[in-house]
Write a protein that holds these residues in place. Structure first.
Motif, mmCIF file in Angstrom:
data_model
loop_
_atom_site.group_PDB
_atom_site.id
_atom_site.type_symbol
_atom_site.label_atom_id
_atom_site.label_comp_id
_atom_site.label_asym_id
_atom_site.label_seq_id
_atom_site.Cartn_x
_atom_site.Cartn_y
_atom_site.Cartn_z
ATOM 1 N N LEU A 166 101.165 14.694 -74.713
ATOM 2 C CA LEU A 166 100.680 15.351 -75.925
ATOM 3 C C LEU A 166 101.604 16.479 -76.369
ATOM 4 O O LEU A 166 102.008 17.320 -75.569
ATOM 5 N N GLY A 167 101.914 16.459 -77.654
ATOM 6 C CA GLY A 167 102.701 17.523 -78.272
ATOM 7 C C GLY A 167 101.873 18.200 -79.350
ATOM 8 O O GLY A 167 100.639 18.106 -79.351
ATOM 9 N N PRO A 168 102.517 18.867 -80.286
ATOM 10 C CA PRO A 168 101.796 19.553 -81.361
ATOM 11 C C PRO A 168 100.930 18.584 -82.163
ATOM 12 O O PRO A 168 101.336 17.449 -82.436
ATOM 13 N N PHE A 169 99.728 19.064 -82.532
ATOM 14 C CA PHE A 169 98.797 18.218 -83.289
ATOM 15 C C PHE A 169 97.812 19.069 -84.056
ATOM 16 O O PHE A 169 97.697 20.273 -83.834
ATOM 17 N N GLN A 170 97.058 18.408 -84.931
ATOM 18 C CA GLN A 170 95.933 18.989 -85.660
ATOM 19 C C GLN A 170 94.737 18.076 -85.426
ATOM 20 O O GLN A 170 94.841 16.868 -85.638
ATOM 21 N N GLY A 171 93.631 18.627 -84.968
ATOM 22 C CA GLY A 171 92.444 17.826 -84.720
ATOM 23 C C GLY A 171 91.758 18.260 -83.445
ATOM 24 O O GLY A 171 92.075 19.306 -82.873
ATOM 25 N N LEU A 172 90.818 17.434 -83.002
ATOM 26 C CA LEU A 172 90.089 17.721 -81.771
ATOM 27 C C LEU A 172 91.008 17.564 -80.565
ATOM 28 O O LEU A 172 92.041 16.893 -80.647
ATOM 29 N N PRO A 173 90.630 18.170 -79.424
ATOM 30 C CA PRO A 173 91.422 17.968 -78.208
ATOM 31 C C PRO A 173 91.655 16.476 -77.969
ATOM 32 O O PRO A 173 90.807 15.647 -78.288
ATOM 33 N N ALA A 174 92.811 16.165 -77.386
ATOM 34 C CA ALA A 174 93.240 14.771 -77.276
ATOM 35 C C ALA A 174 93.629 14.412 -75.852
ATOM 36 O O ALA A 174 93.791 15.287 -74.996
ATOM 37 N N CYS A 175 93.819 13.119 -75.634
ATOM 38 C CA CYS A 175 94.343 12.638 -74.357
ATOM 39 C C CYS A 175 95.696 13.302 -74.120
ATOM 40 O O CYS A 175 96.510 13.399 -75.044
ATOM 41 N N ILE A 176 95.949 13.745 -72.907
ATOM 42 C CA ILE A 176 97.187 14.465 -72.621
ATOM 43 C C ILE A 176 98.329 13.515 -72.280
ATOM 44 O O ILE A 176 99.439 13.687 -72.746
ATOM 45 N N ARG A 177 98.047 12.493 -71.475
ATOM 46 C CA ARG A 177 99.106 11.570 -71.051
ATOM 47 C C ARG A 177 98.712 10.128 -71.371
ATOM 48 O O ARG A 177 97.578 9.734 -71.132
ATOM 49 N N ILE A 178 99.682 9.383 -71.900
ATOM 50 C CA ILE A 178 99.459 7.984 -72.237
ATOM 51 C C ILE A 178 100.563 7.152 -71.584
ATOM 52 O O ILE A 178 101.752 7.379 -71.859
ATOM 53 N N PRO A 179 100.191 6.205 -70.735
ATOM 54 C CA PRO A 179 101.204 5.312 -70.151
ATOM 55 C C PRO A 179 101.868 4.479 -71.254
ATOM 56 O O PRO A 179 101.245 4.147 -72.263
ATOM 57 N N LEU A 180 103.136 4.147 -71.051
ATOM 58 C CA LEU A 180 103.889 3.412 -72.072
ATOM 59 C C LEU A 180 103.348 2.013 -72.319
ATOM 60 O O LEU A 180 103.667 1.400 -73.331
#
Length: 150
Positions: A56-70
């Motif tokens: 996760l990098g910069p964003f606008q919105g609700l908290p998000a998933c931090i890590r996503i496998p490729l």
């Protein structure tokens, strides 16, 4: 938005980041600009490649998933295939990662830095079929121009 409106948005985006070398600052401003200008979205931001996963990098919105496998989700597919993923209904996408239960449709665009795939732009909407071919073309144009300045 029309393609002409995306071209104007792209000019604003380039003006925001032109001459600034800090990637995080640029991505923060870009996510804010997109959030201000796109209707019917509930999340917009960036995931950056780190240690063979998207973080996760910069964003606008609700908290998000931090890590996503490729190999998972719309973001992972966009990055690993280096292709735009436009999903009309995320619940029909095999392997979708539901970070926000309100998200119904999504578009993810891979972004390169100096010719190397480095991150993705992720935009979610609370309505199905939110993103059109015109949105895809306009956002692809925006990514093409901003990646020259990242």
């Amino acid at each position: 938005m029309t393609f002409q409106e995306y071209k104007l948005l792209t000019q604003q985006a380039v003006a925001l980041i032109e001459g600034e070398s800090d990637l995080i600052a640029n991505l923060a401003n870009l996510s804010a600009l997109l959030n201000m200008n796109l209707d019917n979205i509930n999340w917009v931001g960036f995931y950056l490649l780190k240690d063979n996963q998207l973080v996760l990098g910069p964003f606008q919105g609700l908290p998000a998933c931090i890590r996503i496998p490729l190999d998972r989700g719309v973001c992972g597919k966009a990055f690993s295939s280096n292709t735009i993923q436009r999903v009309a209904d995320v619940h029909q996408f095999a392997g979708h990662i539901a970070c926000d239960a309100n998200s119904q449709s999504e578009i993810v665009l891979p972004v390169s830095i100096q010719g190397t795939p480095a991150l993705v732009l992720d935009i979610d909407s609370p309505i199905t079929n939110r993103f059109t071919q015109e949105d895809q073309d306009g956002l692809a144009y925006l990514v093409e121009k901003i990646q020259q300045h990242l």
